[in-house]
Write an enzyme that holds these catalytic residues in place. Structure first.
Site, mmCIF file in Angstrom:
data_model
loop_
_atom_site.group_PDB
_atom_site.id
_atom_site.type_symbol
_atom_site.label_atom_id
_atom_site.label_comp_id
_atom_site.label_asym_id
_atom_site.label_seq_id
_atom_site.Cartn_x
_atom_site.Cartn_y
_atom_site.Cartn_z
ATOM 1 N N LYS A 1 41.008 41.442 48.165
ATOM 2 C CA LYS A 1 40.076 42.557 47.966
ATOM 3 C C LYS A 1 38.902 42.504 48.956
ATOM 4 C CE LYS A 1 41.179 43.085 43.054
ATOM 5 N NZ LYS A 1 40.609 43.352 41.711
ATOM 6 N N TYR B 1 44.994 52.578 41.014
ATOM 7 C CA TYR B 1 44.489 52.100 39.723
ATOM 8 C C TYR B 1 44.528 53.179 38.644
ATOM 9 C CZ TYR B 1 42.940 47.600 41.570
ATOM 10 O OH TYR B 1 42.905 46.324 42.086
ATOM 11 N N PHE C 1 35.122 51.070 33.624
ATOM 12 C CA PHE C 1 34.839 50.494 34.946
ATOM 13 C C PHE C 1 35.647 51.142 36.071
ATOM 14 C CE2 PHE C 1 38.048 47.797 32.803
ATOM 15 C CZ PHE C 1 39.094 47.860 33.712
ATOM 16 N N ARG D 1 50.023 34.828 39.046
ATOM 17 C CA ARG D 1 48.894 35.023 38.128
ATOM 18 C C ARG D 1 48.273 33.686 37.735
ATOM 19 N NH1 ARG D 1 48.135 40.239 36.499
ATOM 20 N NH2 ARG D 1 47.290 39.819 34.444
ATOM 21 N N THR E 1 40.944 37.113 35.179
ATOM 22 C CA THR E 1 40.228 38.241 35.822
ATOM 23 C C THR E 1 38.754 37.919 36.021
ATOM 24 O OG1 THR E 1 41.750 39.773 34.722
ATOM 25 C CG2 THR E 1 39.709 40.710 35.583
ATOM 26 N N ARG F 1 40.537 32.726 42.153
ATOM 27 C CA ARG F 1 39.339 33.411 41.649
ATOM 28 C C ARG F 1 38.207 32.436 41.343
ATOM 29 N NH1 ARG F 1 42.699 37.785 38.102
ATOM 30 N NH2 ARG F 1 42.667 39.513 39.588
ATOM 31 N N ASN G 1 36.539 40.388 42.245
ATOM 32 C CA ASN G 1 37.268 39.170 41.874
ATOM 33 C C ASN G 1 38.317 38.717 42.895
ATOM 34 O OD1 ASN G 1 39.101 41.133 41.284
ATOM 35 N ND2 ASN G 1 39.530 40.474 39.195
ATOM 36 N N HIS H 1 44.014 40.760 43.718
ATOM 37 C CA HIS H 1 44.783 41.463 42.689
ATOM 38 C C HIS H 1 46.159 40.832 42.595
ATOM 39 C CE1 HIS H 1 46.826 44.715 40.546
ATOM 40 N NE2 HIS H 1 47.782 44.622 41.461
ATOM 41 N N GLU I 1 54.010 48.789 42.843
ATOM 42 C CA GLU I 1 52.856 48.508 43.710
ATOM 43 C C GLU I 1 53.302 48.135 45.130
ATOM 44 O OE1 GLU I 1 50.568 45.562 41.601
ATOM 45 O OE2 GLU I 1 50.015 46.982 40.017
#
Ligand code: CMP
Length: 141
Positions: free
Chosen positions: A10, A50, A58, A86, A92, A103, A113, A116, A127
């Protein structure tokens, strides 16, 4: 497709210039890069990516953040890719992320964060197709 997942580095992590360190963590965890590029999302593109979060409070903040600088989408391949990636990225909220996760090391907040990760095999395919053509997804290994 079930051994692939879609990662995005990100804008916060790209700005910190830690893409190489994050990709090294992915490789050290056994993932192979299938496809990767650096790009900048428009509001419309980030909003569409998203879309599932459209009703969340948010959503606007998330879309603005994802457009605030370049991002690096990556298709990763490994057995059990979705779940293992993950685990590698952590929770998150970086305050809740395990030590040694991406993270924990690089994220600043729940919103900013660092990375993704797809949450299911089905979303990994959706995706991946969002960012990469079928030709981009050919495995060259
Ligand atoms: P990501 O894995 O990209 O998927 C949805 C994103 O929404 C998530 O990471 C977070 O960056 C973001 N998000 C989730 N909860 C919040 C929150 N409370 N405030 C801001 N952003 C959030």
């Amino acid at each position: 497709m079930s051994n692939r997942t879609l990662a995005i580095i990100k804008p916060d992590a790209v700005k910190k210039n830690v893409c190489g360190k994050i990709i090294a963590m992915m490789e050290e965890a056994g993932f192979k890069v299938v496809a990767m590029k650096k790009t900048r999302l428009t509001k419309a593109v980030a909003g569409a990516f998203y879309e599932v979060h459209k009703e969340r409070p948010f959503y606007g903040e998330l879309v603005d953040f994802m457009c605030s600088g370049p991002v690096v989408p990556i298709i990763l391949e490994k057995e059990n890719a979705v779940a293992d990636y993950r685990t590698l990225i952590g929770a998150t909220d970086p305050a809740e992320a395990e030590e040694g996760t991406i993270r924990k090391l690089y994220a600043d907040s729940k919103g900013e964060n660092a990375v993704h990760g797809s949450d299911s095999d089905e979303n990994a395919a959706i995706e991946s197709n969002f960012f990469f053509s079928r030709q981009d997804q050919v495995n060259l290994a």
